[in-house]
Design a protein around this motif. Structure first.
Motif, PDB file in Angstrom:
ATOM      1  N   UNK A   1       0.765  -1.287   0.263  1.00 53.83           N
ATOM      2  CA  UNK A   1      -0.050  -0.114   0.081  1.00 53.83           C
ATOM      3  C   UNK A   1       0.738   1.234  -0.038  1.00 53.83           C
ATOM      4  N   UNK A   2       2.044   1.248  -0.311  1.00 53.32           N
ATOM      5  CA  UNK A   2       2.933   2.352  -0.333  1.00 53.32           C
ATOM      6  C   UNK A   2       3.135   2.841  -1.685  1.00 53.32           C
ATOM      7  N   UNK A   3       2.617   4.358  -2.005  1.00 46.67           N
ATOM      8  CA  UNK A   3       2.925   4.846  -3.234  1.00 46.67           C
ATOM      9  C   UNK A   3       4.589   4.746  -3.900  1.00 46.67           C
ATOM     10  N   UNK A   4       4.840   3.663  -4.238  1.00 50.00           N
ATOM     11  CA  UNK A   4       6.432   3.716  -4.604  1.00 50.00           C
ATOM     12  C   UNK A   4       6.582   3.328  -6.203  1.00 50.00           C
ATOM     13  N   UNK A   5       7.638   3.662  -6.469  1.00 55.00           N
ATOM     14  CA  UNK A   5       8.169   3.535  -7.864  1.00 55.00           C
ATOM     15  C   UNK A   5       9.517   3.249  -7.800  1.00 55.00           C
ATOM     16  N   UNK A   6      10.167   2.875  -8.915  1.00 59.74           N
ATOM     17  CA  UNK A   6      12.025   2.661  -8.892  1.00 59.74           C
ATOM     18  C   UNK A   6      12.535   3.349 -10.321  1.00 59.74           C
TER      19      UNK A   6
ATOM     20  N   UNK B   1       7.295  11.202 -11.675  1.00 59.23           N
ATOM     21  CA  UNK B   1       6.511  10.852 -10.807  1.00 59.23           C
ATOM     22  C   UNK B   1       6.640  10.920  -9.343  1.00 59.23           C
ATOM     23  N   UNK B   2       7.770  10.977  -9.174  1.00 60.12           N
ATOM     24  CA  UNK B   2       8.591  10.981  -7.763  1.00 60.12           C
ATOM     25  C   UNK B   2       8.878  12.433  -7.441  1.00 60.12           C
TER      26      UNK B   2
ATOM     27  N   UNK C   1       4.211   9.556  -6.572  1.00 59.55           N
ATOM     28  CA  UNK C   1       4.888   8.601  -5.833  1.00 59.55           C
ATOM     29  C   UNK C   1       5.861   8.942  -5.076  1.00 59.55           C
ATOM     30  N   UNK C   2       5.612   9.224  -3.955  1.00 62.00           N
ATOM     31  CA  UNK C   2       6.668   9.955  -3.026  1.00 62.00           C
ATOM     32  C   UNK C   2       7.649   8.916  -2.515  1.00 62.00           C
TER      33      UNK C   2
END
Length: 617
Positions: A442-447, A463-464, A469-470
């Motif tokens: 459930x964490x708004x993550x990207x890479x 996005x970051x 996606x913080x």
DNA sequence: AAAAAAG
């Protein structure tokens, strides 16, 4: 030094400090009175007298455009000309409108210049830079105290203002548009050195204004230079080449360079891999003066003979220590020595990095001619604004520990939005799996890492940055040079093996005058980092856990890089060590300045525009 | 040992 008991507390404390630094008019009320809060100059929005415009950088520029008002650069005005002189052959095929039109000297054909997009406004026509409303009161002494050391033969003296450097009117206007009023320490020293025609090896902290330091003299030099006409044809003949180790950094440098060269007639093009080459080829065909590139794509272009290095007058390597490490060095050597570039001495070479190990300096000297070594101390560097924490976390506990941090962070989020958190891991696979795990939880993550497509990489970064996606999980691809505003927290989920990499990573936070937090997960696998990490933290007045130095004894000969040069400087000219080149007057003309001797310092004004963070990188 | 950088 900082006595916080929990991570959440320290976030809260950080927030308070940011508020204090920005809004308080009373330095003494700062929670950290022992060490004055350092604020980078570009962030010092309108100190002291509220509402008064920043001091004009030069009398001439002030006449051309009053202050920094929007009307001054709303876009190219009909009939307006570049004010800083012209070149008869901008780009390829001088005299042809397709390339040289915007020099303003091509028989009235201004097509090219009219096409030049104003880099100071976004696509909707609004000014990019957000004007900071609040007035900050800053301690300028910390800035003045930054030690600077220049060694080499007949070192040109530093300049204290942009005005006295005389970069030309068009460039001065752009500097004004960027809202830079005073040069940063690296700029004060580096720009006169390069303008004097000298080679340079510069060791400066992350966030010290490096990009502008090499861009200004290059642009100025190209504007003034009378270069023989470049051949027509499909081959582009850039006059300057700027190389960087990652695609995103090249993109960033190009964006900066475009601002600095706006309406100067100097054309800047970027070329990097992972993106379609056709558009880059088209851009190159329209003429290029400054080429910003990553090594792989450049070699490709050279082998296709779509770019020639024969006319190169300026070569700049950003993150030069990375460019010359084992992975990159052969490629760089090929580009510099075997692809037709004029040899050292016939071109000007500038190497910039925050860290410069001696081995790399030795390698680098192959590319330089009678160069000046410049080092800007880390006093007042951005590391000063970063609260560093190290936690003892077993490998198997890392994920749950991370989750705790992120939960705490969410509760401390500002304006209901989660603060940006950058999580560094060691491997690409590790980045994927951690991103996945975060996402499923459930964490708004990207890479971002090297196995993702370029499109994905740039999307992730956008996005970051936007806060969508913080949480960004990254490999070292994001460790260097990237200017991402508002990163509140850097988490070293996996610590790097090299302390220099650690320095670069945590440098992604504590930028733009905000305090930042850096948390590292440490365990026995990181023993080799224990000593250098403890030393670094001590130097930065951070609280060093008592258990940390104990790990040092477990490392066998590791912990390279006892940071040379003591605490004042990031590095030392390797020519001064041992017997290398003794006898030649390499450092006879050197000087050592703490900044106190330089008049017209930063006391009067420090009104760098807010939100203009990247040129300070 | 890993990451980055050409396709």
């Amino acid at each position: 030094m900082i006595m916080t008991t929990s991570w959440a507390d320290s976030v809260a404390a950080s927030e308070k400090e940011v508020g204090a630094a920005r809004f308080s008019s009373d330095q003494a009320s700062q929670p950290r009175p022992a060490r004055p809060t350092y604020v980078p100059p570009h962030l010092r929005s309108r100190p002291q007298s509220s509402g008064s415009p920043p001091a004009p950088p030069s009398a001439g520029a002030a006449v051309a455009s009053a202050g920094n008002e929007r009307g001054g650069y709303g876009g190219p005005t009909a009939g307006s000309r570049p004010t800083g002189g012209f070149r008869p052959d901008a780009g390829r095929g001088g005299g042809y409108a397709s390339a040289g039109g915007w020099s303003g000297r091509t028989g009235g054909r201004d097509r090219g210049r009219d096409r030049e997009v104003n880099p100071f406004v976004d696509k909707d026509g609004f000014e990019q830079a957000v004007v900071e409303q609040d007035n900050a009161v800053i301690n300028f002494d910390a800035y003045e105290d930054i030690p600077v050391e220049a060694t080499g033969d007949k070192v040109p003296p530093p300049a204290s203002t942009f005005a006295e450097i005389d970069l030309g009117e068009a460039l001065s206007l752009n500097i004004q548009r960027c809202k830079y009023v005073k040069p940063t320490p690296i700029q004060r020293h580096a720009i006169p050195i390069v303008l004097a025609g000298r080679d340079l090896m510069a060791c400066a902290q992350t966030g010290s204004g490096k990009t502008a330091a090499f861009c200004f003299p290059i642009i100025s030099g190209i504007m003034r230079g009378q270069y023989v006409q470049r051949p027509r044809g499909r081959t582009a003949y850039p006059l300057a080449l700027i190389l960087s180790p990652t695609r995103e950094l090249s993109i960033q440098i190009h964006e900066e360079a475009r601002k600095f060269s706006y309406q100067t007639g100097v054309k800047t093009v970027v070329a990097y891999g992972g993106a379609p080459i056709t558009q880059q080829l088209r851009e190159l065909e329209r003429g290029v003066d400054i080429l910003v590139a990553t090594p792989g794509r450049l070699v490709d272009l050279l082998e296709r003979a779509r770019v020639s290095l024969q006319m190169i007058k300026y070569l700049a390597l950003d993150e030069a220590d990375r460019m010359l490490d084992m992975g990159f060095e052969p490629q760089i050597r090929k580009i510099v020595e075997q692809m037709g570039m004029p040899p050292r001495g016939l071109r000007q070479t500038m190497l910039f990095s925050a860290t410069f190990p001696k081995e790399i300096q030795r390698l680098a000297s192959d590319f330089l001619s009678n160069y000046i070594y410049l080092t800007v101390g880390r006093v007042g560097s951005s590391t000063d604004l970063i609260l560093q924490r190290v936690e003892l976390v077993r490998e198997s506990d890392k994920r749950s520990y991370l989750m705790d941090l992120l939960h705490a962070q969410r509760e401390n989020g500002v304006h209901g939005k989660q603060a940006l958190t950058l999580v560094f891991v060691e491997t690409k696979r590790g980045a994927d799996s951690l991103e996945n795990w975060l996402y499923t939880n459930g964490f708004p993550a990207t890479s971002i890492h090297g196995d993702r497509s370029q499109q994905e990489r740039e999307l992730a970064l956008r996005s970051f940055k936007s806060g969508r996606t913080p949480i960004l999980v990254a490999t070292d691809v994001a460790a260097r040079g990237l200017d991402i505003p508002h990163v509140a927290h850097v988490i070293n989920f996996d610590l790097p093996n090299d302390i220099d990499d650690y320095v670069h990573r945590i440098g992604r936070t504590g930028r733009a005058g905000n305090t930042g937090l850096a948390t590292a997960f440490f365990n026995e696998n990181n023993s080799s980092l224990a000593r250098p990490l403890a030393e670094l933290m001590q130097e930065a007045n951070q609280e060093v856990p008592t258990w940390l130095p104990r790990f040092a004894s477990r490392s066998h000969g590791g912990g390279r890089n006892r940071r040379s040069g003591g605490s004042r400087f990031g590095g030392r000219d390797f020519r001064r060590e041992g017997s290398f080149n003794r006898g030649t007057d390499y450092y006879g003309g050197g000087y050592n300045s703490t900044g106190h001797g330089i008049s017209a310092g930063y006391g009067a004004y420090g009104a760098y525009g807010a939100g203009v963070t990247s040129a300070w990188e």
